[in-house]
Motif scaffolding. Structure first.
Motif, mmCIF file in Angstrom:
data_model
loop_
_atom_site.group_PDB
_atom_site.id
_atom_site.type_symbol
_atom_site.label_atom_id
_atom_site.label_comp_id
_atom_site.label_asym_id
_atom_site.label_seq_id
_atom_site.Cartn_x
_atom_site.Cartn_y
_atom_site.Cartn_z
ATOM 1 N N GLU A 117 0.815 -1.208 0.000
ATOM 2 C CA GLU A 117 0.000 0.000 0.000
ATOM 3 C C GLU A 117 0.852 1.263 0.000
ATOM 4 O OE1 GLU A 117 -0.201 -2.399 2.344
ATOM 5 O OE2 GLU A 117 -2.171 -3.317 2.032
ATOM 6 N N TRP A 118 2.048 1.156 0.521
ATOM 7 C CA TRP A 118 2.944 2.309 0.602
ATOM 8 C C TRP A 118 3.293 2.851 -0.778
ATOM 9 C CZ3 TRP A 118 7.607 1.753 -1.859
ATOM 10 C CH2 TRP A 118 8.010 0.453 -2.153
ATOM 11 N N THR A 119 3.082 2.052 -1.843
ATOM 12 C CA THR A 119 3.419 2.513 -3.200
ATOM 13 C C THR A 119 2.321 3.383 -3.801
ATOM 14 O OG1 THR A 119 2.501 0.542 -4.275
ATOM 15 C CG2 THR A 119 4.832 0.470 -3.627
ATOM 16 N N THR A 123 2.574 10.669 -2.584
ATOM 17 C CA THR A 123 4.032 10.548 -2.570
ATOM 18 C C THR A 123 4.532 9.803 -3.795
ATOM 19 O OG1 THR A 123 3.992 10.522 -0.151
ATOM 20 C CG2 THR A 123 5.999 9.715 -1.209
ATOM 21 N N TYR A 124 3.743 8.849 -4.267
ATOM 22 C CA TYR A 124 4.121 8.041 -5.434
ATOM 23 C C TYR A 124 3.250 8.368 -6.645
ATOM 24 C CZ TYR A 124 7.126 5.737 -2.195
ATOM 25 O OH TYR A 124 8.112 5.497 -1.273
ATOM 26 N N LEU A 125 2.728 9.590 -6.664
ATOM 27 C CA LEU A 125 1.932 10.135 -7.767
ATOM 28 C C LEU A 125 0.643 9.352 -8.021
ATOM 29 C CD1 LEU A 125 4.733 11.211 -10.270
ATOM 30 C CD2 LEU A 125 3.626 12.558 -8.479
ATOM 31 N N SER A 126 0.083 8.785 -6.959
ATOM 32 C CA SER A 126 -1.250 8.175 -6.946
ATOM 33 C C SER A 126 -1.526 7.194 -8.081
ATOM 34 C CB SER A 126 -2.316 9.278 -6.946
ATOM 35 O OG SER A 126 -2.137 10.142 -5.856
ATOM 36 N N PRO A 127 -0.830 6.067 -8.102
ATOM 37 C CA PRO A 127 -1.117 5.085 -9.148
ATOM 38 C C PRO A 127 -2.564 4.602 -9.096
ATOM 39 C CG PRO A 127 0.260 4.128 -7.433
ATOM 40 C CD PRO A 127 0.196 5.601 -7.171
ATOM 41 N N GLU A 128 -3.204 4.654 -7.930
ATOM 42 C CA GLU A 128 -4.599 4.241 -7.801
ATOM 43 C C GLU A 128 -5.560 5.158 -8.554
ATOM 44 O OE1 GLU A 128 -3.577 7.076 -4.609
ATOM 45 O OE2 GLU A 128 -2.636 5.239 -5.307
ATOM 46 N N GLN A 144 -4.037 9.487 0.601
ATOM 47 C CA GLN A 144 -2.747 9.784 1.193
ATOM 48 C C GLN A 144 -1.762 8.679 0.848
ATOM 49 O OE1 GLN A 144 -3.379 9.976 5.366
ATOM 50 N NE2 GLN A 144 -4.673 11.787 5.278
ATOM 51 N N GLY A 145 -0.477 9.012 0.854
ATOM 52 C CA GLY A 145 0.541 7.993 0.654
ATOM 53 C C GLY A 145 0.787 7.231 1.949
ATOM 54 N N GLY A 146 1.647 6.265 1.874
ATOM 55 C CA GLY A 146 1.982 5.497 3.066
ATOM 56 C C GLY A 146 0.916 4.481 3.404
ATOM 57 N N ALA A 147 0.875 4.083 4.682
ATOM 58 C CA ALA A 147 -0.011 3.005 5.119
ATOM 59 C C ALA A 147 -1.431 3.475 5.394
ATOM 60 C CB ALA A 147 0.561 2.350 6.366
ATOM 61 N N THR A 148 -1.669 4.782 5.517
ATOM 62 C CA THR A 148 -3.004 5.271 5.800
ATOM 63 C C THR A 148 -3.730 5.508 4.494
ATOM 64 O OG1 THR A 148 -2.113 6.373 7.736
ATOM 65 C CG2 THR A 148 -4.313 7.028 7.036
ATOM 66 N N LEU A 149 -4.614 4.553 4.139
ATOM 67 C CA LEU A 149 -5.312 4.616 2.858
ATOM 68 C C LEU A 149 -6.807 4.740 3.067
ATOM 69 C CD1 LEU A 149 -3.446 1.732 1.026
ATOM 70 C CD2 LEU A 149 -3.039 4.170 0.829
ATOM 71 N N ALA A 150 -7.479 5.423 2.149
ATOM 72 C CA ALA A 150 -8.931 5.546 2.218
ATOM 73 C C ALA A 150 -9.614 4.281 1.736
ATOM 74 C CB ALA A 150 -9.397 6.740 1.396
ATOM 75 N N VAL A 151 -8.953 3.483 0.925
ATOM 76 C CA VAL A 151 -9.516 2.229 0.428
ATOM 77 C C VAL A 151 -8.719 1.100 1.031
ATOM 78 C CG1 VAL A 151 -9.928 0.806 -1.596
ATOM 79 C CG2 VAL A 151 -10.244 3.271 -1.732
#
Length: 159
Positions: A117-119, A123-128, A144-151
């Protein structure tokens, strides 16, 4: 013409009478009300043959409403052309290492491999938001980047 008379003692196999058909708003003035046409069917005892409020004496059942239109075809997801993360990885490279689809290739089935999820995120230009395999098209994008994700990720495979 002689006045219409309901068929005496008529009940359908659910126990509904002509007066109940009218009281519940299925029929009025010799016709079935909109969205209640289904109650004219034989499985409901063909009340149009027995109840004046439903059209007794008119000779034929009411027309059935037209079928609903078919659902639109599913939209295909398309990766954002030219997108790359800060390390130069495009969507195909993200698919090889960090993102997977489980079940089908619907946006809701796709996302980050658990532990990767950290990718995602800014920070990583939102591949999602750019790669279908990473969940582009989901209703709730990663914010958000890192481990805190909305999905929350759905995938347990690593690879």
């Amino acid at each position: 013409p002689a006045p219409c008379v309901d068929t005496p003692h008529w009940r359908n196999h659910y126990g509904a009478t002509c007066s109940l058909y009218e009281a519940e708003g299925h029929c009025r003035d010799g016709a079935f009300l909109p969205a209640h046409e289904y109650t004219a069917a034989a499985e409901f005892g063909s009340p149009w043959k027995h109840c004046c409020a439903c059209g007794k004496g008119r000779g034929s059942p009411p027309p059935l409403p037209p079928p609903p239109p078919p659902p639109p075809p599913p939209q295909r997801c398309t990766d954002t052309p030219g997108w790359r993360n800060p390390f130069g990885k495009d969507c195909a490279e993200m698919a090889a290492e960090h993102c997977r689809c489980a079940g089908g290739f619907r946006p809701e089935d796709c996302g980050f491999v658990v532990g990767h999820e950290w990718t995602g995120g800014v920070t990583y230009l939102s591949p999602e938001l750019h790669c279908c395999i990473c969940g582009k098209g989901r209703l709730r994008p990663v914010l958000q980047g890192g481990a805190t994700l909305a999905v929350a990720p759905r995938h347990s495979s690593r690879g």
